[in-house]
Every structure is written in structure tokens, then in C-alpha cells.
Design a protein around this motif. Structure first.
Motif, PDB file in Angstrom:
ATOM      1  N   VAL A 171     -23.415   4.285  13.283  1.00 15.04           N
ATOM      2  CA  VAL A 171     -23.790   3.085  14.032  1.00 15.04           C
ATOM      3  C   VAL A 171     -22.897   3.054  15.261  1.00 15.04           C
ATOM      4  O   VAL A 171     -21.668   3.030  15.135  1.00 15.04           O
ATOM      5  N   GLU A 172     -23.459   3.071  16.442  1.00 11.93           N
ATOM      6  CA  GLU A 172     -22.695   3.104  17.678  1.00 11.93           C
ATOM      7  C   GLU A 172     -22.948   1.828  18.464  1.00 11.93           C
ATOM      8  O   GLU A 172     -24.088   1.383  18.601  1.00 11.93           O
ATOM      9  N   LEU A 173     -21.836   1.244  18.986  1.00  8.54           N
ATOM     10  CA  LEU A 173     -21.890   0.009  19.763  1.00  8.54           C
ATOM     11  C   LEU A 173     -21.095   0.209  21.042  1.00  8.54           C
ATOM     12  O   LEU A 173     -19.939   0.644  21.001  1.00  8.54           O
ATOM     13  N   ASP A 174     -21.686  -0.102  22.196  1.00 11.13           N
ATOM     14  CA  ASP A 174     -20.991  -0.095  23.480  1.00 11.13           C
ATOM     15  C   ASP A 174     -20.563  -1.519  23.791  1.00 11.13           C
ATOM     16  O   ASP A 174     -21.401  -2.399  24.036  1.00 11.13           O
ATOM     17  N   LEU A 175     -19.233  -1.760  23.813  1.00 12.72           N
ATOM     18  CA  LEU A 175     -18.685  -3.111  23.926  1.00 12.72           C
ATOM     19  C   LEU A 175     -17.700  -3.192  25.081  1.00 12.72           C
ATOM     20  O   LEU A 175     -17.333  -2.180  25.692  1.00 12.72           O
ATOM     21  N   ASP A 176     -17.247  -4.415  25.356  1.00 11.90           N
ATOM     22  CA  ASP A 176     -16.281  -4.639  26.421  1.00 11.90           C
ATOM     23  C   ASP A 176     -14.896  -4.156  25.993  1.00 11.90           C
ATOM     24  O   ASP A 176     -14.615  -4.005  24.790  1.00 11.90           O
ATOM     25  N   TRP A 177     -14.017  -3.969  26.978  1.00 11.81           N
ATOM     26  CA  TRP A 177     -12.676  -3.480  26.686  1.00 11.81           C
ATOM     27  C   TRP A 177     -11.858  -4.484  25.883  1.00 11.81           C
ATOM     28  O   TRP A 177     -10.838  -4.134  25.281  1.00 11.81           O
ATOM     29  N   ARG A 178     -12.267  -5.734  25.851  1.00  8.76           N
ATOM     30  CA  ARG A 178     -11.516  -6.767  25.118  1.00  8.76           C
ATOM     31  C   ARG A 178     -11.978  -6.902  23.667  1.00  8.76           C
ATOM     32  O   ARG A 178     -11.658  -7.884  23.004  1.00  8.76           O
ATOM     33  N   VAL A 179     -12.719  -5.942  23.141  1.00 10.94           N
ATOM     34  CA  VAL A 179     -13.214  -6.015  21.769  1.00 10.94           C
ATOM     35  C   VAL A 179     -12.049  -5.898  20.778  1.00 10.94           C
ATOM     36  O   VAL A 179     -11.165  -5.048  20.934  1.00 10.94           O
ATOM     37  N   PRO A 180     -12.003  -6.743  19.744  1.00 12.20           N
ATOM     38  CA  PRO A 180     -10.949  -6.642  18.721  1.00 12.20           C
ATOM     39  C   PRO A 180     -11.282  -5.549  17.700  1.00 12.20           C
ATOM     40  O   PRO A 180     -11.983  -5.795  16.706  1.00 12.20           O
ATOM     41  N   VAL A 181     -10.810  -4.354  17.898  1.00 16.51           N
ATOM     42  CA  VAL A 181     -11.148  -3.219  17.037  1.00 16.51           C
ATOM     43  C   VAL A 181     -10.648  -3.431  15.616  1.00 16.51           C
ATOM     44  O   VAL A 181     -11.340  -3.137  14.642  1.00 16.51           O
ATOM     45  N   GLY A 182      -9.429  -3.952  15.465  1.00 19.22           N
ATOM     46  CA  GLY A 182      -8.878  -4.173  14.128  1.00 19.22           C
ATOM     47  C   GLY A 182      -9.709  -5.147  13.311  1.00 19.22           C
ATOM     48  O   GLY A 182      -9.933  -4.945  12.106  1.00 19.22           O
ATOM     49  N   GLY A 205     -16.709   1.475  32.062  1.00 20.04           N
ATOM     50  CA  GLY A 205     -16.674   0.035  31.873  1.00 20.04           C
ATOM     51  C   GLY A 205     -16.950  -0.454  30.472  1.00 20.04           C
ATOM     52  O   GLY A 205     -17.000  -1.667  30.245  1.00 20.04           O
ATOM     53  N   VAL A 206     -17.143   0.443  29.479  1.00 16.61           N
ATOM     54  CA  VAL A 206     -17.401   0.021  28.107  1.00 16.61           C
ATOM     55  C   VAL A 206     -16.553   0.850  27.157  1.00 16.61           C
ATOM     56  O   VAL A 206     -16.068   1.924  27.504  1.00 16.61           O
ATOM     57  N   VAL A 207     -16.387   0.304  25.964  1.00 16.99           N
ATOM     58  CA  VAL A 207     -15.704   0.989  24.869  1.00 16.99           C
ATOM     59  C   VAL A 207     -16.743   1.288  23.804  1.00 16.99           C
ATOM     60  O   VAL A 207     -17.470   0.384  23.371  1.00 16.99           O
ATOM     61  N   ARG A 208     -16.842   2.540  23.381  1.00 19.82           N
ATOM     62  CA  ARG A 208     -17.842   2.934  22.376  1.00 19.82           C
ATOM     63  C   ARG A 208     -17.210   2.929  20.985  1.00 19.82           C
ATOM     64  O   ARG A 208     -16.269   3.669  20.716  1.00 19.82           O
ATOM     65  N   ILE A 209     -17.761   2.079  20.121  1.00 23.58           N
ATOM     66  CA  ILE A 209     -17.329   1.988  18.724  1.00 23.58           C
ATOM     67  C   ILE A 209     -18.309   2.791  17.874  1.00 23.58           C
ATOM     68  O   ILE A 209     -19.522   2.550  17.921  1.00 23.58           O
ATOM     69  N   ARG A 210     -17.801   3.739  17.106  1.00 27.11           N
ATOM     70  CA  ARG A 210     -18.639   4.582  16.247  1.00 27.11           C
ATOM     71  C   ARG A 210     -18.267   4.345  14.795  1.00 27.11           C
ATOM     72  O   ARG A 210     -17.116   4.515  14.400  1.00 27.11           O
ATOM     73  N   ARG A 263     -20.633  -6.172  29.463  1.00 26.72           N
ATOM     74  CA  ARG A 263     -21.017  -6.832  30.697  1.00 26.72           C
ATOM     75  C   ARG A 263     -20.747  -5.903  31.866  1.00 26.72           C
ATOM     76  O   ARG A 263     -19.912  -5.005  31.781  1.00 26.72           O
ATOM     77  N   GLN A 264     -21.431  -6.172  32.962  1.00 29.15           N
ATOM     78  CA  GLN A 264     -21.266  -5.375  34.170  1.00 29.15           C
ATOM     79  C   GLN A 264     -20.498  -6.171  35.213  1.00 29.15           C
ATOM     80  O   GLN A 264     -20.708  -7.364  35.382  1.00 29.15           O
ATOM     81  N   ARG A 265     -19.577  -5.524  35.929  1.00 27.22           N
ATOM     82  CA  ARG A 265     -18.734  -6.167  36.940  1.00 27.22           C
ATOM     83  C   ARG A 265     -18.971  -5.507  38.301  1.00 27.22           C
ATOM     84  O   ARG A 265     -19.217  -4.305  38.375  1.00 27.22           O
ATOM     85  N   TRP A 266     -18.869  -6.318  39.344  1.00 25.91           N
ATOM     86  CA  TRP A 266     -18.893  -5.767  40.701  1.00 25.91           C
ATOM     87  C   TRP A 266     -18.070  -6.680  41.603  1.00 25.91           C
ATOM     88  O   TRP A 266     -17.845  -7.862  41.293  1.00 25.91           O
TER      89      TRP A 266
END
Length: 407
Positions: A256-267, A298-303, A339-342
Motif C-alpha cells: 500500500v503506497e501513500l504520497d503524503l506531505d513532509w509533515r506526516v507523523p510516520v511513527g 514535494g511529497v513523502v512516499r509511505i510504503r 498539497r502543491q506549493r508555488w
């Protein structure tokens, strides 16, 4: 009295045939009960043998009728054609009974194994081989039955010697005519007995995920996850690479793969994964891993890697984990959603109190207005204000100066 005896003798064959049929039906019933007692430990034996009831009754009845007519109507004119019809019927009944017996043997073999076992690889292999063997056997029985019917015709028997003499040429011609079909037949037998694929195997073919539903002598039926059927020739699986997810074991891994923001709480997500797996029976308790496999663009991939007993259970488990993760992020950590930033870059604003840029110094001897009034906005404005009089004004002044000199 003689008429009565003659009438009675004419009906004797009919009574004998009816008696023979009754005895045949009783004998068929007795044979069925013997089989039930012999295989009483086999589950569903009565439902399995019911398929052979009608061909057994028909075959025994035809045998009894021939015996009865041979004993009571010997020498009758109509006996020969009737006996020929009974022979043809008997050949068909025997072929029918042989085909049904192959089905009964297949059912008896398969019912000894349970499909509810955790690893049913052996059952799937046996099922594939038994089904293909049964189909080959039925084809052989039908061929033999047709051959026996043809041999009952005297003209066909007379042609037998000539046919056998030219069998070599005919076999070559027939082989060339059905080359593609024979290739698929041998490919189907190769698939069944080399254990390359089995019925209920999970495979990926032509980008489609599904299970092997049927393996015939010439083609393979793939049941795709959305209830479509992909029909492929048997030679496809012997000449083209494909994925078999259950080649060795029925339990498999899934991601299961999720592309999330850098502020995701992995723990916290890792803890949530452990809780989710502990509360479900879909997980087989072999593998559970949550890792950050990428962090670019711009994203963190959680696998998330998990395991299950079979492909269907794994699909449900992956959906459960994906839904649980998304729900937790939506409720407690919306900032972790992708989310996308510019950034908008505007031109710098000129300060009114800032000193103007100095105009470029003109070259020596250059008195053109392009050098006097260039370099800044103020210089351009001065150039517009000090452009001097036009040519008409200068000409008028020259004429006035000439007139004053003459006076």
C-alpha cells in the motif's frame, strides 16, 4: 387354440424384453447401492454417482434386450435390423457411461482434498491434471465410439485395408491441416503436467490481474477481477512470459503506497498499522512493514508491506489499511495530506526617494540628443521637453532674418 398359441408366441419376445429391462433396472439399483457402501466415507457420494444412473440403466437394458430377443426371436426376419439398432444404442450407452465414469472418478479424487486448507497448491495442481486428463479421456472415448459405429457398416470395413495402406499420407496431410490445433493440444498438456499454471492460480497476463478459471486442451480461461473472461491459447503460456503469484505458495505479499506531505507523523502511522493488523483476521501474521521509500518532488512516499493467506484476502487487507490510514490523516493530521506549493515572484517596486541612476557620459565629440537624453526615465522626459523647434519654425526664422538684412 392354435391362434391363441400363435398370438402368444408373437408376444413372447416383447414380454422377454420387458422382463430383461426390469431385471436390468434392478441390477443397476443393486450396483449403485454396492458403490455407495464401498465409498460411504466419501462425502457426497450419492450426489456424485447420480450422474451415472441413466447410462448404466440404458446399457444394462440394451444388453438384456439383446439377450432376450436372441433367445425368443431366433430366426425372425425383423431380428437382424432390430439387433443392429440395439448394437448402435449399446455402443452409445457404453460411451456415455465411460464418459460419466470419468466425471465420477474426477469428483471422487477432488472431494478427498479440502479447498479450505491454508495452502491449497497441491489441490490446485491435482485439479488441473485431473480435469485435463478427464477431457483427454472423453475425447478418446468419443473417438473409439465413432470408430466402432463405423466398423459396424460392411462398406466401411471393406475400405479399412485401403485406409490403413494410405495412413501415412493421410496422417501427414491431417497433421499439416490441424497443426495449430495440435500445437495447442500439446501445449495444454504441457501446462497441466509441468505445473506451470494450475486452476485457481493468481496470474498477471497482458496487464490484467485474475485467476485461472479453466484449462482446456486448446485454450486457457482467465477470470479477471472485474468478472471479465480473457481467453488465451495454450501456446501463449508456453511462449510468452507472465506472472504467477501463487506458483510456490498461495500466501502472497502486497503493498500500500501513500504520497503524503513532509509533515506526516510516520511513527503514529506505524503504530496505527500494528493496531489495524491486530484487530483483523485478514492478516496472516507473517509480514508487516511501514517504511519511507522516497522523499522527492514535494511529497513523502509511505510504503506498507503486508501478507495474507491468498490473493482475495490480500486485496481486502490492502483496502482496509488504505482506508484506515486516509481516515486517520483526514481526522487528526490534515496538514499531512499531500498539497502543491508555488511562490509568486513580482518585479521590485522603485523607491520614489531613491537617487536616480546617473546618465551615461557622452563620448567626446558626440553631441547627439541620443547621448544627452538617455539612461533614465527622467532623461527620456527631458528629451521630450527639450526637443527644440521644428523645421517649419526654423525656416520661417531664416526668411525673417533675410528680409531684415535687405532693409
Amino acid at each position: 387354440m392354435e391362434d391363441l398359441l400363435s398370438l402368444t408366441s408373437s408376444f413372447t419376445p416383447l414380454f422377454a424384453v420387458l422382463a430383461a429391462v426390469a431385471v436390468a433396472l434392478i441390477l443397476a439399483r443393486v450396483l449403485r447401492e454396492v458403490v455407495h457402501r464401498a465409498f460411504r466415507k466419501t462425502p457426497g457420494i450419492r450426489e456424485i454417482t447420480v450422474k451415472a444412473r441413466n447410462p448404466l440403466r440404458l446399457g444394462l437394458s440394451l444388453i438384456g434386450a439383446r439377450i432376450a430377443l436372441g433367445a425368443t426371436a431366433h430366426g425372425a426376419v425383423w431380428l437382424k435390423p432390430v439387433d443392429y439398432v440395439l448394437v448402435l444404442g449399446l455402443i452409445g450407452a457404453v460411451a456415455w457411461l465411460a464418459a460419466v465414469l470419468l466425471l465420477v472418478i474426477e469428483a471422487l479424487l477432488l472431494t478427498k482434498y479440502s479447498t479450505d486448507t491454508r495452502d491449497n497448491r497441491r489441490l490446485r495442481r491435482l485439479k488441473t491434471q485431473v480435469i485435463l486428463g478427464r477431457r483427454v479421456g472423453i475425447a478418446v472415448v468419443i473417438s473409439l465410439a465413432v470408430a466402432c459405429v463405423l466398423l459396424t457398416i460392411p462398406e466401411v470395413r471393406a475400405l479399412g485395408a485401403g485406409i490403413l495402406a494410405s495412413a501415412g499420407v493421410l496422417s501427414i496431410v491431417a497433421g499439416l491441416a490441424v497443426q495449430g490445433t495440435l500445437t495447442n493440444v500439446f501445449a495444454g498438456m504441457q501446462l497441466a503436467f509441468t505445473d506451470a499454471i494450475r486452476v485457481d492460480d493468481v496470474v498477471v497476463v497482458e496487464g490484467e490481474w485474475g485467476t485461472i478459471e479453466e484449462i482446456t486442451m486448446t485454450y486457457v480461461v482467465l477470470h479477471i477481477w472485474d468478472d471479465r473472461r480473457l481467453i488465451l491459447p495454450s501456446t501463449y503460456f508456453t511462449t510468452t512470459p507472465f506472472q504467477n503469484w501463487t506458483r510456490r505458495r498461495s500466501d502472497i505479499l502486497g503493498t500500500v503506497e501513500l504520497d503524503l506531505d513532509w509533515r506526516v507523523p510516520v511513527g503514529e502511522l506505524r503504530t496505527l498499522l500494528k493496531q489495524t493488523l491486530a484487530d483483523t483476521d485478514l492478516w496472516d501474521q507473517r509480514t508487516s512493514v511501514l517504511q519511507v521509500t522516497d522523499a522527492v518532488k514535494g511529497v513523502v512516499r509511505i510504503r506498507i508491506l503486508v501478507s495474507a493467506a491468498d490473493s482475495g484476502t490480500l486485496f481486502d487487507l490492502r483496502c482496509l489499511i488504505r482506508e484506515t490510514m486516509v481516515t486517520r490523516l483526514q481526522e487528526r493530521h490534515p496538514e499531512a495530506l499531500p498539497r502543491q506549493r508555488w511562490e509568486e515572484v513580482r518585479p521590485p517596486v522603485r523607491d520614489a526617494h531613491a537617487a536616480p541612476h546617473p546618465a551615461p557620459r557622452p563620448r567626446r565629440g558626440d553631441t547627439s540628443d541620443s547621448q544627452l537624453f538617455t539612461g533614465t526615465f527622467e532623461a527620456v522626459e527631458r528629451r521630450a521637453n527639450f526637443s527644440g523647434p521644428g523645421e517649419g519654425v526654423i525656416g520661417e526664422r531664416e526668411e525673417n532674418a533675410d528680409g531684415a538684412g535687405r532693409h
